[in-house]
Design a protein around this motif. Structure first.
Motif, PDB file in Angstrom:
ATOM      1  N   LEU A 183       0.811  -1.214   0.000  1.00 55.68           N
ATOM      2  CA  LEU A 183       0.000   0.000   0.000  1.00 55.68           C
ATOM      3  C   LEU A 183       0.847   1.268   0.000  1.00 55.68           C
ATOM      4  CD1 LEU A 183      -3.021   1.075   0.417  1.00 55.68           C
ATOM      5  CD2 LEU A 183      -2.422   1.168   2.838  1.00 55.68           C
ATOM      6  N   GLY A 184       1.854   1.312   0.862  1.00 61.69           N
ATOM      7  CA  GLY A 184       2.674   2.518   0.999  1.00 61.69           C
ATOM      8  C   GLY A 184       3.364   2.912  -0.287  1.00 61.69           C
ATOM      9  N   VAL A 185       3.839   1.935  -1.061  1.00 61.52           N
ATOM     10  CA  VAL A 185       4.516   2.235  -2.327  1.00 61.52           C
ATOM     11  C   VAL A 185       3.531   2.883  -3.299  1.00 61.52           C
ATOM     12  CG1 VAL A 185       5.644   1.225  -4.342  1.00 61.52           C
ATOM     13  CG2 VAL A 185       6.213   0.403  -2.052  1.00 61.52           C
ATOM     14  N   PHE A 186       2.311   2.384  -3.361  1.00 58.22           N
ATOM     15  CA  PHE A 186       1.300   2.958  -4.246  1.00 58.22           C
ATOM     16  C   PHE A 186       0.998   4.403  -3.844  1.00 58.22           C
ATOM     17  CE2 PHE A 186       0.932  -1.281  -5.639  1.00 58.22           C
ATOM     18  CZ  PHE A 186       0.127  -1.335  -6.772  1.00 58.22           C
ATOM     19  N   VAL A 187       0.938   4.657  -2.542  1.00 60.95           N
ATOM     20  CA  VAL A 187       0.664   6.006  -2.051  1.00 60.95           C
ATOM     21  C   VAL A 187       1.796   6.953  -2.436  1.00 60.95           C
ATOM     22  CG1 VAL A 187       0.410   7.435   0.022  1.00 60.95           C
ATOM     23  CG2 VAL A 187      -0.775   5.238  -0.134  1.00 60.95           C
ATOM     24  N   VAL A 188       3.024   6.563  -2.139  1.00 64.24           N
ATOM     25  CA  VAL A 188       4.176   7.424  -2.407  1.00 64.24           C
ATOM     26  C   VAL A 188       4.376   7.638  -3.905  1.00 64.24           C
ATOM     27  CG1 VAL A 188       6.680   7.639  -2.167  1.00 64.24           C
ATOM     28  CG2 VAL A 188       5.313   6.802  -0.244  1.00 64.24           C
ATOM     29  N   GLU A 189       4.286   6.565  -4.689  1.00 61.22           N
ATOM     30  CA  GLU A 189       4.553   6.656  -6.121  1.00 61.22           C
ATOM     31  C   GLU A 189       3.482   7.423  -6.887  1.00 61.22           C
ATOM     32  OE1 GLU A 189       7.350   5.698  -7.787  1.00 61.22           O
ATOM     33  OE2 GLU A 189       8.102   5.370  -5.757  1.00 61.22           O
ATOM     34  N   SER A 190       2.301   7.559  -6.320  1.00 63.30           N
ATOM     35  CA  SER A 190       1.249   8.316  -6.999  1.00 63.30           C
ATOM     36  C   SER A 190       1.633   9.787  -7.143  1.00 63.30           C
ATOM     37  CB  SER A 190      -0.075   8.195  -6.245  1.00 63.30           C
ATOM     38  OG  SER A 190      -0.048   8.958  -5.042  1.00 63.30           O
ATOM     39  N   GLY A 191       2.423  10.292  -6.198  1.00 63.52           N
ATOM     40  CA  GLY A 191       2.837  11.684  -6.235  1.00 63.52           C
ATOM     41  C   GLY A 191       1.767  12.659  -5.800  1.00 63.52           C
ATOM     42  N   ALA A 192       0.627  12.163  -5.355  1.00 63.85           N
ATOM     43  CA  ALA A 192      -0.485  13.027  -4.941  1.00 63.85           C
ATOM     44  C   ALA A 192      -0.406  13.305  -3.445  1.00 63.85           C
ATOM     45  CB  ALA A 192      -1.817  12.363  -5.285  1.00 63.85           C
ATOM     46  N   SER A 193      -1.093  14.360  -3.015  1.00 64.39           N
ATOM     47  CA  SER A 193      -1.159  14.671  -1.592  1.00 64.39           C
ATOM     48  C   SER A 193      -2.036  13.638  -0.894  1.00 64.39           C
ATOM     49  CB  SER A 193      -1.758  16.065  -1.384  1.00 64.39           C
ATOM     50  OG  SER A 193      -3.152  16.042  -1.625  1.00 64.39           O
ATOM     51  N   PRO A 194      -1.891  13.481   0.431  1.00 63.76           N
ATOM     52  CA  PRO A 194      -2.714  12.496   1.137  1.00 63.76           C
ATOM     53  C   PRO A 194      -4.219  12.685   0.918  1.00 63.76           C
ATOM     54  CG  PRO A 194      -0.912  13.188   2.536  1.00 63.76           C
ATOM     55  CD  PRO A 194      -0.852  14.055   1.320  1.00 63.76           C
ATOM     56  N   PHE A 195      -4.689  13.940   0.897  1.00 65.47           N
ATOM     57  CA  PHE A 195      -6.113  14.164   0.684  1.00 65.47           C
ATOM     58  C   PHE A 195      -6.548  13.677  -0.693  1.00 65.47           C
ATOM     59  CE2 PHE A 195      -5.740  17.322   4.170  1.00 65.47           C
ATOM     60  CZ  PHE A 195      -6.829  16.907   4.932  1.00 65.47           C
ATOM     61  N   GLU A 196      -5.734  13.940  -1.697  1.00 62.04           N
ATOM     62  CA  GLU A 196      -6.081  13.511  -3.050  1.00 62.04           C
ATOM     63  C   GLU A 196      -5.998  11.987  -3.183  1.00 62.04           C
ATOM     64  OE1 GLU A 196      -3.246  15.913  -5.007  1.00 62.04           O
ATOM     65  OE2 GLU A 196      -4.394  17.737  -4.601  1.00 62.04           O
ATOM     66  N   VAL A 197      -4.983  11.390  -2.557  1.00 61.77           N
ATOM     67  CA  VAL A 197      -4.859   9.929  -2.602  1.00 61.77           C
ATOM     68  C   VAL A 197      -6.098   9.273  -2.001  1.00 61.77           C
ATOM     69  CG1 VAL A 197      -3.588   7.935  -1.732  1.00 61.77           C
ATOM     70  CG2 VAL A 197      -2.336   9.920  -2.561  1.00 61.77           C
ATOM     71  N   VAL A 198      -6.518   9.749  -0.841  1.00 63.18           N
ATOM     72  CA  VAL A 198      -7.675   9.143  -0.173  1.00 63.18           C
ATOM     73  C   VAL A 198      -8.955   9.398  -0.962  1.00 63.18           C
ATOM     74  CG1 VAL A 198      -9.053   9.075   1.939  1.00 63.18           C
ATOM     75  CG2 VAL A 198      -6.568   9.304   2.086  1.00 63.18           C
ATOM     76  N   PHE A 199      -9.099  10.604  -1.518  1.00 62.57           N
ATOM     77  CA  PHE A 199     -10.300  10.899  -2.311  1.00 62.57           C
ATOM     78  C   PHE A 199     -10.433   9.924  -3.476  1.00 62.57           C
ATOM     79  CE2 PHE A 199     -12.240  12.896  -6.034  1.00 62.57           C
ATOM     80  CZ  PHE A 199     -13.480  13.255  -5.531  1.00 62.57           C
ATOM     81  N   PHE A 200      -9.361   9.744  -4.228  1.00 59.13           N
ATOM     82  CA  PHE A 200      -9.449   8.867  -5.397  1.00 59.13           C
ATOM     83  C   PHE A 200      -9.484   7.398  -5.000  1.00 59.13           C
ATOM     84  CE2 PHE A 200      -7.857  12.777  -7.452  1.00 59.13           C
ATOM     85  CZ  PHE A 200      -8.882  12.921  -8.390  1.00 59.13           C
ATOM     86  N   ARG A 201      -8.889   7.064  -3.856  1.00 64.47           N
ATOM     87  CA  ARG A 201      -9.047   5.694  -3.369  1.00 64.47           C
ATOM     88  C   ARG A 201     -10.509   5.425  -3.055  1.00 64.47           C
ATOM     89  NH1 ARG A 201      -6.507   2.573   2.007  1.00 64.47           N
ATOM     90  NH2 ARG A 201      -7.122   0.506   1.270  1.00 64.47           N
TER      91      ARG A 201
END
Length: 309
Positions: free
Chosen positions: A21-39
């Protein structure tokens, strides 16, 4: 393949997915709010499609009260993800994951605070041991404010996870896939004001990582996990849950070269062992359903995130 063997394979695969999970989060390059929104967005599509295909929405079992509890749990889950993903960025995936696994202890404290549940001497001892492990793991230099802030975010995520579990355990008679669906749906309007769509449009290849978070880590992972719960005794569920931090630490080292220092490494087994003991104690036959019927209890009690983050 025997039922329990199949369940072991399913839960192991789910925990291995969690560890990436962490690699997908970091590699997306998005902010935490954007990562969670699109997740939440992609995850809602995945879970909704699965629920429709399996006919779960017919006789769903929701009442207004259960729907409200699921939505409240969703608020806690969504911000739990935001804090956890910020912890990945500020500290490291390894440190954040280990600290995040203090979740069971906050759940014990919530039970004592709101339900007047007695904390046994044994549980108190494991809590003290986990705290000692936390002190060792967080043994960063005082000037390392970024890492300290990251560890603080991981602790906040653990508290929010415990709150989500505490609330969601009150929901019975509803499939966990539907509870998870409601929880990720809640995250879409909740985080919408925080999303910078201009920045998101420039993510390029980062979009594939976000799609993976939604479909793999929120769709496939939950389906595997909930399928396994029906086939496994509770002790094995508790043990296999720790595949997640082991894989996360291995992936963090392999991809980013991050590793925990010697002193910090001494704290890891303390937290993991104490967490395992408290989790298993909470799921013993004396405290709930018998091991072979606990899969249904896990379905009803598991928040969308479970321990997988």
């Amino acid at each position: 393949m025997r039922n329990e063997t199949r369940g072991t394979v399913e839960l192991t695969l789910a925990m291995v997915l969690s560890g990436t999970l962490g690699v997908f989060v970091v590699e997306s390059g998005a902010s935490p709010f954007e990562v969670v929104f699109f997740r939440c967005l992609f995850g809602a599509v995945a879970l909704g499609a699965y629920g429709l295909a399996r006919g779960f929405f017919t006789g769903h079992g929701f009442t207004l009260k259960k729907l409200g509890l699921a939505a409240l749990g969703g608020v806690f889950i969504v911000f739990n993800w935001v804090f956890l993903f910020e912890a990945y960025r500020a500290a490291s995936i390894s440190l954040a994951t280990v600290v995040y696994h203090t979740q069971p202890f906050f759940l014990v404290l919530l039970g004592a605070l709101f339900l007047r549940e007695r904390i046994s001497a044994g549980k108190l001892g494991w809590l003290v041991l986990a705290f000692a492990g936390l002190v060792l793991v967080s043994g960063v230099r005082p000037g390392d404010t970024a890492t300290l802030a990251g560890l603080g975010c991981a602790l906040a995520a653990a508290v929010l996870y415990a709150l989500a579990t505490f609330v969601t355990k009150r929901i019975t008679g509803v499939r966990p896939h539907l509870v998870a669906f409601v929880q990720v749906l809640v995250g879409i309007p909740l985080l919408l004001p925080f999303v910078d769509f201009g920045a998101a449009a420039g993510l390029g290849g980062g979009w594939w990582w976000l799609v993976g978070l939604g479909f793999l880590h929120t769709g496939v992972m939950y389906v595997l996990m909930y399928a396994a719960y029906n086939k496994l005794p509770t002790a094995k569920i508790a043990v296999l849950a720790f595949v997640y931090p082991a894989v996360a630490m291995g992936v963090d080292w392999a991809v980013y070269g991050h590793h925990i220092g010697l002193v910090q490494a001494l704290g890891v087994p303390l937290i993991v062992l104490a967490g395992l003991k408290v989790t298993r104690a909470a799921r013993t036959p004396g405290a709930g359903p018998a091991p072979r019927t606990a899969g249904r209890a896990a379905e009803a009690a598991s928040p969308a995130a479970t321990r997988a983050g």
